[in-house]
Write an enzyme that holds these catalytic residues in place. Sequence first.
Site, short mmCIF file in Angstrom:
data_model
loop_
_atom_site.label_atom_id
_atom_site.label_comp_id
_atom_site.label_asym_id
_atom_site.label_seq_id
_atom_site.Cartn_x
_atom_site.Cartn_y
_atom_site.Cartn_z
N LYS A 172 -1.15 -8.63 2.83
CA LYS A 172 -0.66 -7.90 3.67
C LYS A 172 -1.64 -8.11 4.65
O LYS A 172 -2.51 -8.40 4.85
CB LYS A 172 -1.43 -6.35 2.92
N LYS A 194 -4.97 -9.43 1.79
CA LYS A 194 -4.99 -8.18 2.43
C LYS A 194 -6.57 -9.00 3.76
O LYS A 194 -7.05 -9.26 3.94
CB LYS A 194 -6.24 -7.11 1.59
#
Length: 377
Positions: free
Chosen positions: A299, A244
């Site tokens: 992400k 992320k």
Amino acid sequence: MLQVIKKNAHSKSVLSMSDLLNRLVVLSQRKANDEKKMYSIKYTNIDYGQFPNTRLRRNRTSQWLRRMVAETVLSVDDLILPMFVRDKHSSSDILSMPGVKRYSSDEIIDFVGQAHDVKIPAICLFPFHEKEKRHDNVLQMLTPDNIYCDAISKIKKAFPDIGIIADVALDCYTSHGQDGIVRDGRIDNDETLEIISDYAVVLAESGADIIAPSEMMDGRVSAIRHKLDQNGFQDVAIMSYAAKYASNFYGPFRDAVGSKTCLAKADKLTYQLDFRNAQEALREVALDIQESADMVMVKPGLPYLDIVKSVKDTFGVPTFVYQVSGEYAMLKAAAQNGWLDFDKCLHETLVACKRAGADGILTYGAIEAAEIIKKGL
């Protein structure tokens, strides 16, 4: 002799952390040479014919033929729908995310029903709390009777065959908008682990099928797995937000969960990944796999497809990608101005995610994508 064979087979299937990291080093060293050799290995050793006998446009002459030879096909089974739950007194509108709303725990049943009707296999829930309703002592909010757990329980009762993915990050609850506990101006990694691993059990008790830790604390997968197993939730899976990034594409999401005003001008650079780094992402994924993550996630989505491909090629584990709020909002805004065809661009970006190696995609356009797939765009 049979015992030796079984032991050897087992040892080959479970890589130690040192094995994983060594593999990363070797892959990194070979990457440049492999890329240079790729085309010569694939193409120059085989005679594929030449123009005019060979015409590559032949396989593009009609829709049915293009469908028949397509290398990547998007299915409704690839889609996960994120959604936001609120208390009944909070606003439902999210101005920075056209077409996306917050739902009360009663209203959300109808929305999940829409996802269920188009056969989307799973949803991912996030709670919304206004700044004035947050507590400095976040433990007061992480209870089985909060709006998040209430929504999970009601959804699981109404739709037992749809998967529910729940996040344990604290940014939806903290008064400062950070994903972890802040002590003396810094995120306390280990104290945060204790809190989120306990909360994972609360969410599992409410009916969550998958715990998806997104807060990027070191050691979170191991801590959560231990607490889940200790409390009898061995079958509850972990989808780790393993890679992320500290991205600038999260703005509309922070509006949606109410953390933007809490975070103000602060950032998350001390725990989310630096977007300039790729090898570090692979180290993060390696650690989470070692700690027993069942699935991993990258992400954001489209700007990080090189990471998706590297993760899938390196580890071969179920790999998901999140088409984040900023990506979705850009498509919507451009379409509203007549600059893009939303359906076609949504479909193209989701196919790109899958082509890069994603096994599934979290997208706010999941229902729209399911309808596009049904129409055969």
